[in-house]
Design a protein around this motif. Structure first.
Motif, PDB file in Angstrom:
ATOM      1  N   TYR A 223      -1.990  -7.061   1.731  1.00 56.78           N
ATOM      2  CA  TYR A 223      -1.842  -5.573   2.604  1.00 56.78           C
ATOM      3  C   TYR A 223      -2.928  -5.972   3.490  1.00 56.78           C
ATOM      4  CZ  TYR A 223      -6.061  -4.032  -0.065  1.00 56.78           C
ATOM      5  OH  TYR A 223      -7.331  -3.904  -0.566  1.00 56.78           O
ATOM      6  N   ASN A 224      -2.833  -4.869   4.638  1.00 59.20           N
ATOM      7  CA  ASN A 224      -4.026  -4.901   5.638  1.00 59.20           C
ATOM      8  C   ASN A 224      -5.172  -4.210   5.204  1.00 59.20           C
ATOM      9  OD1 ASN A 224      -1.515  -4.887   7.933  1.00 59.20           O
ATOM     10  ND2 ASN A 224      -3.387  -6.216   8.220  1.00 59.20           N
ATOM     11  N   VAL A 225      -6.425  -4.853   5.083  1.00 63.94           N
ATOM     12  CA  VAL A 225      -7.554  -3.991   4.591  1.00 63.94           C
ATOM     13  C   VAL A 225      -8.005  -3.443   5.968  1.00 63.94           C
ATOM     14  CG1 VAL A 225     -10.195  -4.240   3.877  1.00 63.94           C
ATOM     15  CG2 VAL A 225      -8.483  -5.669   3.097  1.00 63.94           C
ATOM     16  N   VAL A 226      -8.538  -1.999   5.848  1.00 63.68           N
ATOM     17  CA  VAL A 226      -8.884  -1.260   6.943  1.00 63.68           C
ATOM     18  C   VAL A 226     -10.235  -0.764   6.856  1.00 63.68           C
ATOM     19  CG1 VAL A 226      -6.519  -0.340   7.345  1.00 63.68           C
ATOM     20  CG2 VAL A 226      -8.059   0.956   5.795  1.00 63.68           C
ATOM     21  N   ASP A 227     -10.875  -0.329   8.199  1.00 64.05           N
ATOM     22  CA  ASP A 227     -12.042   0.197   8.132  1.00 64.05           C
ATOM     23  C   ASP A 227     -11.940   1.725   8.010  1.00 64.05           C
ATOM     24  OD1 ASP A 227     -11.365   1.433  10.404  1.00 64.05           O
ATOM     25  OD2 ASP A 227     -12.567  -0.108  11.810  1.00 64.05           O
ATOM     26  N   ALA A 228     -13.121   2.331   8.193  1.00 65.50           N
ATOM     27  CA  ALA A 228     -13.056   4.057   7.840  1.00 65.50           C
ATOM     28  C   ALA A 228     -12.145   4.662   8.599  1.00 65.50           C
ATOM     29  CB  ALA A 228     -14.656   4.486   7.967  1.00 65.50           C
ATOM     30  N   GLY A 229     -11.913   4.296   9.848  1.00 64.88           N
ATOM     31  CA  GLY A 229     -10.969   4.781  10.933  1.00 64.88           C
ATOM     32  C   GLY A 229      -9.496   4.424  10.558  1.00 64.88           C
ATOM     33  N   LEU A 230      -9.186   3.711   9.436  1.00 64.88           N
ATOM     34  CA  LEU A 230      -7.957   3.120   9.429  1.00 64.88           C
ATOM     35  C   LEU A 230      -7.349   2.002  10.098  1.00 64.88           C
ATOM     36  CD1 LEU A 230      -6.345   6.299   7.914  1.00 64.88           C
ATOM     37  CD2 LEU A 230      -7.235   4.522   6.693  1.00 64.88           C
ATOM     38  N   ILE A 231      -8.484   1.247  10.753  1.00 65.28           N
ATOM     39  CA  ILE A 231      -8.077   0.269  11.731  1.00 65.28           C
ATOM     40  C   ILE A 231      -8.236  -1.026  10.847  1.00 65.28           C
ATOM     41  CG2 ILE A 231      -8.885  -1.194  13.723  1.00 65.28           C
ATOM     42  CD1 ILE A 231      -7.555   1.537  14.484  1.00 65.28           C
ATOM     43  N   PRO A 232      -7.367  -1.855  11.188  1.00 68.26           N
ATOM     44  CA  PRO A 232      -7.293  -3.069   9.900  1.00 68.26           C
ATOM     45  C   PRO A 232      -8.436  -4.148  10.448  1.00 68.26           C
ATOM     46  CG  PRO A 232      -5.244  -3.110  10.932  1.00 68.26           C
ATOM     47  CD  PRO A 232      -5.829  -1.852  11.568  1.00 68.26           C
ATOM     48  N   THR A 233      -9.077  -4.550   9.594  1.00 63.65           N
ATOM     49  CA  THR A 233     -10.284  -5.367   9.880  1.00 63.65           C
ATOM     50  C   THR A 233      -9.926  -6.885  10.133  1.00 63.65           C
ATOM     51  OG1 THR A 233     -10.216  -6.207   7.528  1.00 63.65           O
ATOM     52  CG2 THR A 233     -11.664  -4.187   7.949  1.00 63.65           C
ATOM     53  N   GLY A 234      -8.555  -7.207   9.885  1.00 63.58           N
ATOM     54  CA  GLY A 234      -8.049  -8.622  10.190  1.00 63.58           C
ATOM     55  C   GLY A 234      -7.598  -9.262   9.178  1.00 63.58           C
ATOM     56  N   GLU A 235      -8.429  -8.823   7.756  1.00 65.26           N
ATOM     57  CA  GLU A 235      -8.114  -9.548   6.667  1.00 65.26           C
ATOM     58  C   GLU A 235      -6.823  -9.021   5.911  1.00 65.26           C
ATOM     59  OE1 GLU A 235      -9.810  -9.629   2.164  1.00 65.26           O
ATOM     60  OE2 GLU A 235     -10.916  -8.555   3.613  1.00 65.26           O
ATOM     61  N   LEU A 236      -6.061  -9.822   5.578  1.00 67.62           N
ATOM     62  CA  LEU A 236      -4.892  -9.407   4.662  1.00 67.62           C
ATOM     63  C   LEU A 236      -5.231  -9.979   3.400  1.00 67.62           C
ATOM     64  CD1 LEU A 236      -1.887 -10.941   7.112  1.00 67.62           C
ATOM     65  CD2 LEU A 236      -2.099  -8.517   6.212  1.00 67.62           C
ATOM     66  N   ARG A 237      -5.573  -8.970   2.633  1.00 65.07           N
ATOM     67  CA  ARG A 237      -5.895  -9.235   0.984  1.00 65.07           C
ATOM     68  C   ARG A 237      -4.780  -9.107   0.098  1.00 65.07           C
ATOM     69  NH1 ARG A 237     -10.656  -5.532  -0.512  1.00 65.07           N
ATOM     70  NH2 ARG A 237     -11.661  -6.557   1.061  1.00 65.07           N
ATOM     71  N   PRO A 238      -4.823 -10.365  -0.913  1.00 61.46           N
ATOM     72  CA  PRO A 238      -3.739 -10.089  -1.766  1.00 61.46           C
ATOM     73  C   PRO A 238      -3.588  -8.803  -2.688  1.00 61.46           C
ATOM     74  CG  PRO A 238      -4.929 -12.354  -1.879  1.00 61.46           C
ATOM     75  CD  PRO A 238      -5.651 -11.409  -0.997  1.00 61.46           C
ATOM     76  N   VAL A 239      -2.605  -8.316  -3.211  1.00 65.17           N
ATOM     77  CA  VAL A 239      -2.496  -7.251  -4.034  1.00 65.17           C
ATOM     78  C   VAL A 239      -2.866  -7.462  -5.245  1.00 65.17           C
ATOM     79  CG1 VAL A 239      -0.677  -6.376  -2.171  1.00 65.17           C
ATOM     80  CG2 VAL A 239      -0.103  -7.431  -4.281  1.00 65.17           C
ATOM     81  N   LYS A 240      -2.925  -8.655  -5.756  1.00 63.68           N
ATOM     82  CA  LYS A 240      -2.836  -8.925  -7.302  1.00 63.68           C
ATOM     83  C   LYS A 240      -4.276  -8.537  -7.779  1.00 63.68           C
ATOM     84  CE  LYS A 240      -1.829 -12.418 -10.562  1.00 63.68           C
ATOM     85  NZ  LYS A 240      -1.158 -13.589 -10.996  1.00 63.68           N
ATOM     86  N   GLY A 241      -3.970  -7.605  -8.886  1.00 61.50           N
ATOM     87  CA  GLY A 241      -5.218  -7.095  -9.587  1.00 61.50           C
ATOM     88  C   GLY A 241      -5.923  -5.932  -8.801  1.00 61.50           C
ATOM     89  N   THR A 242      -5.099  -5.361  -7.744  1.00 61.29           N
ATOM     90  CA  THR A 242      -5.716  -4.073  -7.441  1.00 61.29           C
ATOM     91  C   THR A 242      -4.701  -3.116  -7.150  1.00 61.29           C
ATOM     92  OG1 THR A 242      -4.438  -4.320  -4.964  1.00 61.29           O
ATOM     93  CG2 THR A 242      -6.620  -5.671  -5.284  1.00 61.29           C
TER      94      THR A 242
END
Length: 364
Positions: A223-242
């Motif tokens: 999934y796309n990690v987002v900042d406080a304004g819900l803008i993607p940081t660019g990181e696609l993080r694995p969902v596993k364990g989250t």
């Protein structure tokens, strides 16, 4: 042989019906189109914003119920409360669904400035996106079922975007209990385009006060990690364990407390070519199920976190927090500023084509 007999023998449905849905704030009369199928399913769509206002599907007892949030007439979609809170109930979204950081992007060396309507960012096309325009509507039918074809010309410079963009959206209510949405677009100048629909679903509407008991599966392992304004940081993080891991079914409410603000994120779908399954939903009280298939690479799963009970919908229903969830099939947020994301650029001579299908059923 009469026309109706010919219709029956070719397996196509008769055309949708229409009725007035009221007048917009500038005095334009808009219509409400009703598409039905042989099983009693019915979807109502207005040409104001291409908005799905209601969707009747049977529960496990065979009883029809409305499973989307919306209003009884067009004035509900133009009230100060609705415009201030901006939930975009059921609307077609464009020219760019989701957010563009700081309301700007650069294309071919030129910086384009967009209307900011979400803090310092642009959201869902700007101050007057496709959700707030009156579309040209043509009811009809196909071998799959009744159809509503909507067209709109978004002129060069509208909301800051380049190019005259011609958009066509075809809604089909199919004989196998699906609402199919086919999007297409062409342009005379290169422009970013990200089209989606913003329906809020509650498969137990009338029986459950919120959507926290719905079981959700999402076919994505990142999934796309987002900042406080819900803008993607660019990181696609694995969902596993989250709490973002819906590769197996989980209720929405099970881990939502672990996600600050609730779910409002883009999942990068595991399959990206052709028509693929993006998500599945099951609501135990009603027994209703919904499957989402799409040709898009992403799915924005949103859980109605900003609804706060100020909006009263159809029949006076109060829409409180988590009254509905959205599954917006899309390209990733802020793609024009993130070259590593799948491109949303549409060029002259190209045709954007995208399909999303919401299929309904029951589990006993």
């Amino acid at each position: 042989m009469t026309d109706s007999t010919q219709t029956a023998t070719t397996g196509t449905a008769s055309a949708p019906t229409s009725a007035s849905f009221g007048k917009t704030s500038d005095g334009t009369e808009v219509q409400l189109y009703s598409l039905t199928n042989a099983h009693g399913l019915k979807v109502n769509i207005t040409n104001y914003g291409g908005t799905i206002t209601s969707l009747l599907v049977p529960d496990k007892a065979g009883k029809l119920g409305d499973v989307v949030l919306g209003f009884d007439n067009v004035s509900g979609y133009q009230s100060p409360e609705f415009l201030k809170s901006g939930p975009y109930f059921g609307a077609l979204i464009g020219r760019y669904g989701n957010r563009i950081a700081k309301g700007k992007f650069t294309l071919d060396g030129k910086e384009y400035t967009l209307a900011k309507n979400n803090g310092e960012n642009t959201l869902h096309g700007g101050k007057k996106g496709f959700d707030k325009v009156v579309w040209q509507a043509q009811p009809g039918s196909s071998a799959d079922g009744q159809t509503l074809t909507l067209t709109y010309l978004s002129k060069d410079g509208e909301e800051g975007y380049p190019g005259n963009l011609t958009v066509k959206v075809v809604y089909t209510l199919t004989s196998d209990d699906a609402l199919k949405i086919d999007y297409s677009a062409t342009t005379d100048k290169a422009t970013p385009v990200n089209l989606t629909n913003h329906a809020y679903f509650n498969l137990g509407l009338g029986q459950t006060k919120d959507i926290l008991g719905h079981e959700v599966t999402i076919a994505a392992d990142r999934y796309n990690v987002v900042d406080a304004g819900l803008i993607p940081t660019g990181e696609l993080r694995p969902v596993k364990g989250t709490p973002f891991d819906f590769t197996t079914p989980h209720t929405i409410g099970e881990r939502i407390g672990q996600v600050p603000g609730g779910y409002d994120h883009n999942w990068a779908l595991s399959q990206t070519s052709g028509l693929h399954t993006a998500a599945a939903v099951y609501e135990p009280t009603s027994g209703r199920t919904m499957t989402v298939q799409t040709t898009e690479p992403g799915l924005q799963f949103y859980t109605g976190n900003f609804l706060d009970g100020t909006l009263k919908g159809k029949g006076g229903t109060v829409y409180g927090k988590h009254a509905g969830f959205c599954m917006e099939t899309q390209h990733f947020p802020d793609s024009p500023n993130q070259p590593k994301f799948p491109t949303t650029l549409l060029k002259p001579g190209q045709t954007l084509q995208s399909t999303t299908i919401y299929t309904f059923g029951v589990r006993q």
